[in-house]
Design a protein around this motif. Sequence first.
Motif: not given
Length: 222
Positions: A39-51
């Motif tokens: 939810k934190d909109e201040t994070i410029a880049e978000k990546i999900i790594v799904a194993f």
Amino acid sequence: MKAHIYINGIHALPPQLKKDKSLKSEIVENPYDLRERMKDETIAEKIIVAFLPFLEVRHYELYMHLQKTTPNLKIFFIVSELSSNMRIRLRADNNFIVMWKTEETSLVKNIHKYLDGKAVESRQDRREHATSKGLLSPSKLPLGQNKGFQPILGGSFENLSPHGTCMKIQAPFYEHKDFVNLTYQNKEGDFVSLEGQVRWSKWNKETATQELGVQFLSSVIV
């Protein structure tokens, strides 16, 4: 703020992510908790790594819905196998990144590559590190006339997949579009002979070897 990596599908952070202080990483065991954690909109880049041991369409739809509805989010899948439907999807869709379990050591490098705005290649086929040596010679099939003298040369495989390989030889005798024959010993100890075509080649000055990307003319079991 640092890029934030959300790891799903395993219970402990991969060592390479622990070491990289430029990335902030955390485990999110339940995929349905991901939206709340992002939810934190201040994070410029978000990546999900799904194993995932097996990637099929239902997994794709779950994670891609998150990607479509969350700003600045990219999905990396690390898989052991793909469903046939996902192989088709992978050929037509470049909005997600698939890495095979055998490529896991390249995860941090590929994350940084993506963050730098560079393309990260998704492979339809698993690539195995091959320890056996092979022999490379001109093709035995009348597919085309290669140029010049081309001897039988021993070489080493960098990796091997059902549809191709990267091979290193000690002399620059083969060129792009040349048809070749590869002979090697598989895991069962049987000798396999394959026809293929050189798709790319380059000379490595440091190791004094020619590196060849070879596409097989038929799919094989490695």
